[in-house]
Design a protein around this motif. Structure first.
Motif, PDB file in Angstrom:
ATOM      1  N   GLU A 204       0.843  -1.186   0.000  1.00  0.00           N
ATOM      2  CA  GLU A 204       0.000   0.000   0.000  1.00  0.00           C
ATOM      3  C   GLU A 204       0.882   1.241   0.000  1.00  0.00           C
ATOM      4  N   ILE A 205       0.652   2.131  -0.955  1.00  0.00           N
ATOM      5  CA  ILE A 205       1.370   3.407  -1.023  1.00  0.00           C
ATOM      6  C   ILE A 205       0.450   4.486  -0.462  1.00  0.00           C
ATOM      7  N   ILE A 206       0.895   5.149   0.595  1.00  0.00           N
ATOM      8  CA  ILE A 206       0.085   6.193   1.223  1.00  0.00           C
ATOM      9  C   ILE A 206       0.802   7.526   1.097  1.00  0.00           C
ATOM     10  N   SER A 207       0.143   8.464   0.451  1.00  0.00           N
ATOM     11  CA  SER A 207       0.672   9.827   0.375  1.00  0.00           C
ATOM     12  C   SER A 207       0.292  10.555   1.663  1.00  0.00           C
ATOM     13  N   ILE A 208       1.290  10.969   2.448  1.00  0.00           N
ATOM     14  CA  ILE A 208       0.999  11.604   3.736  1.00  0.00           C
ATOM     15  C   ILE A 208       0.824  13.115   3.603  1.00  0.00           C
ATOM     16  N   ASN A 209       1.386  13.694   2.558  1.00  0.00           N
ATOM     17  CA  ASN A 209       1.190  15.116   2.273  1.00  0.00           C
ATOM     18  C   ASN A 209       1.511  15.367   0.808  1.00  0.00           C
ATOM     19  N   THR A 210       1.087  16.487   0.332  1.00  0.00           N
ATOM     20  CA  THR A 210       1.423  16.889  -1.029  1.00  0.00           C
ATOM     21  C   THR A 210       2.156  18.221  -0.961  1.00  0.00           C
ATOM     22  N   GLY A 211       2.935  18.515  -1.993  1.00  0.00           N
ATOM     23  CA  GLY A 211       3.671  19.776  -2.010  1.00  0.00           C
ATOM     24  C   GLY A 211       4.821  19.795  -1.025  1.00  0.00           C
ATOM     25  N   CYS A 212       5.453  20.952  -0.893  1.00  0.00           N
ATOM     26  CA  CYS A 212       6.617  21.071  -0.010  1.00  0.00           C
ATOM     27  C   CYS A 212       6.766  22.515   0.450  1.00  0.00           C
ATOM     28  N   LEU A 213       7.785  22.749   1.262  1.00  0.00           N
ATOM     29  CA  LEU A 213       8.051  24.086   1.790  1.00  0.00           C
ATOM     30  C   LEU A 213       9.205  24.780   1.083  1.00  0.00           C
ATOM     31  N   ASN A 214       9.810  24.095   0.123  1.00  0.00           N
ATOM     32  CA  ASN A 214      10.987  24.639  -0.547  1.00  0.00           C
ATOM     33  C   ASN A 214      10.622  25.347  -1.846  1.00  0.00           C
TER      34      ASN A 214
END
Length: 514
Positions: A204-214
């Motif tokens: 199972e692939i779980i995306s925990i967040n999208t995007g970034c702070l950089n």
């Protein structure tokens, strides 16, 4: 008077009329809107008995071929889109030739990936296939010429893929590129409990967040995925528990930067990981995805404890990109080489045997021979067992594309030199003769072995014996290569069934409720 749709439609509401067939969950029908159907070929405007009106086509009966490029986050999106389409009645096929529609899920990291995407669009059009585009390329640059007139599903709109496919099959061009928001606050994306078809029923692939702070100067993904938006801890834990109830025995956490998780919602990565560890059954494993050095620095002590947990792989992917501080500054990476070394040295000390994977870009604009030699020295010093070497490609619209470029021949030579250095050492030779515990989850590309991973997420090839699949077994290592080891199962050792229930069949839809 009917409202004519003369330009590319930006949302599906713009083409829905009261007479249209409605999907099961459509809530936003606006009455009295009559579309002028966009025809693929202007010479076929005259309808005949053999060419019924596009709106008379019954959606949900067609075959769909899905192709995904890029990272595990993109692969997870592709799995979700496949699941929703299959749940609605569409047949997902592995045969592109027999498909009625191609769903192309793109990656914008490198020029070659986008070239493959563009060529696939051309091939689909030549084959008279309906086309829906997804992923980071159309999200970042939806107005490119080669995307004109084609339907697009944005990276945060994958929960509406059924609508886009339905209207595309009927001959309409639809574009959904908006952001998910709650009271004005950007969300991580579509719901995590949507139906999906896992490429591998055990993983199972779980995306925990999208995007970034950089704001890295070379990165095009930022244009598509945007700023950091994290899923709540409770939703992620619930998704993990659901996965284990469907026979999954390995979870991959993914995002553009896992280390930044939670900063937008008042939590952090260690808090999430400790909650997830509680939900992992015996014999199952968790693999943490890529994290940039600045954010992991703040949590080194806790991360070391988590990576020592028996149900967490002692593995971390930390991209360094360059060992020159001046190059890192031009990249706007927000750390220096000393920060990277501090992270690696600390984890190597506190997590014995840990695997550190990293990325390096060769020939970034302004990189001198001295800069590149610093990078060579870093690789020589740490001898990374897993190293992703990338020749720099200027991506349109990024600051790095406007910088003074390193000559192509120099970039190519540096890439070659670094590759030769990487292949000059064998990281696993000293492990021959060891007895290791491995989790078997995949089949090798050549179909001659099963692929397992030991506690350090090092690849171990084992005999292709069906009862081993999905099991935690002990093996004796008898051979080592550059990227793998080979192991023979120990006959008298205990075998764990890692899944707590029978895994779903390949192609079976996850997340369906009665």
């Amino acid at each position: 008077m009917p409202a004519a749709c003369d330009s590319v439609l930006e949302d599906i509401e713009d083409i829905v009329s009261a007479e249209d067939l409605k999907p099961h969950d459509r809530q936003f029908v606006r009455k009295n809107v009559f579309p002028k159907v966009r025809k693929r070929n202007s010479q076929k405007n005259i309808q005949t008995d053999d060419d019924p009106p596009s709106d008379s086509i019954i959606p949900g009966a067609q075959k769909i071929w899905i192709r995904t490029w890029g990272c595990s986050h993109n692969n997870s999106d592709g799995e979700y889109m496949a699941g929703q389409l299959a749940a609605y009645g569409y047949k997902i096929t592995d045969n592109s030739a027999e498909a009625d529609l191609w769903l192309l899920n793109s990656c914008t990291v490198k020029n070659p990936a986008e070239d493959h995407f563009r060529n696939s669009i051309k091939k689909a059009q030549e084959g008279k296939k309906k086309v829906v585009l997804a992923g980071c390329v159309p999200q970042a640059q939806p107005r490119q010429d080669y995307l004109k007139g084609l339907s697009i599903i944005g990276v945060q709109q994958i929960d509406r893929v059924v609508e886009v496919v339905e209207e595309t099959i009927k001959g309409h061009s639809v574009r959904l590129l908006g952001q998910k928001k709650d009271n004005g606050k950007r969300l991580g994306g579509a719901r995590l409990d949507l139906p999906k078809i896992r490429k591998n029923p055990l993983i199972e692939i779980i995306s925990i967040n999208t995007g970034c702070l950089n704001a890295c100067t070379y990165c095009k993904t930022k244009h598509a995925r945007g700023d950091l938006a994290s899923y709540p801890v409770e939703e992620l834990v619930d998704r993990a528990k659901q996965s284990f109830q469907e026979g999954v025995c390995e979870i991959w956490l993914t995002s553009e930067d896992t280390g930044a998780y939670g900063r937008d919602i008042g939590t952090d990565l260690p808090t999430l990981l400790w909650k997830l560890v509680e939900a992992i059954p015996e014999g199952a494993m968790l693999r943490l995805g890529m994290t940039n050095p600045p954010y992991i620095l703040e949590h080194l002590e806790e991360m070391a404890k988590i990576l020592n947990h028996p149900r967490v792989y002692a593995f971390l992917h930390i991209p360094v990109q360059s060992a020159s501080d001046s190059v890192l500054m031009d990249m706007k990476r927000e750390y220096c080489v000393a920060d990277f070394k501090q992270v690696v040295d600390f984890l190597k000390e506190k997590v014995p045997g840990i695997t550190i994977a990293t990325d390096i870009i060769c020939g970034f604009p302004g990189e001198t021979d001295e800069d590149f030699q610093e990078t060579m020295k870093l690789v020589e010093q740490y001898r990374f067992p897993s190293l992703f070497i990338n020749q720099f490609y200027p991506r349109p619209g990024t600051p790095a594309a406007k910088m003074h470029q390193v000559p192509a021949a120099v970039k190519k030579q540096r890439t070659k030199d670094l590759s030769q250095l990487f292949h000059s050492y064998n990281p696993y030779d000293h492990k021959v003769g060891e007895r290791q515990r491995v989790l078997v989850t995949e089949e090798s590309f050549d179909s001659n072995y099963y692929v397992a991973h030991n506690p350090f997420y090092e690849q171990v090839l084992v005999p292709k014996d069906p009862p081993l699949m999905g099991k935690m077994v002990e093996v004796n290592i008898y051979e080592a290569g550059k990227h793998f080891m080979k192991g023979q199962p120990v006959s008298d050792a205990r075998v764990y069934t890692a899944s707590i229930t029978r895994p779903l069949a390949k192609g079976e839809v996850s997340g369906l409720t009665e």
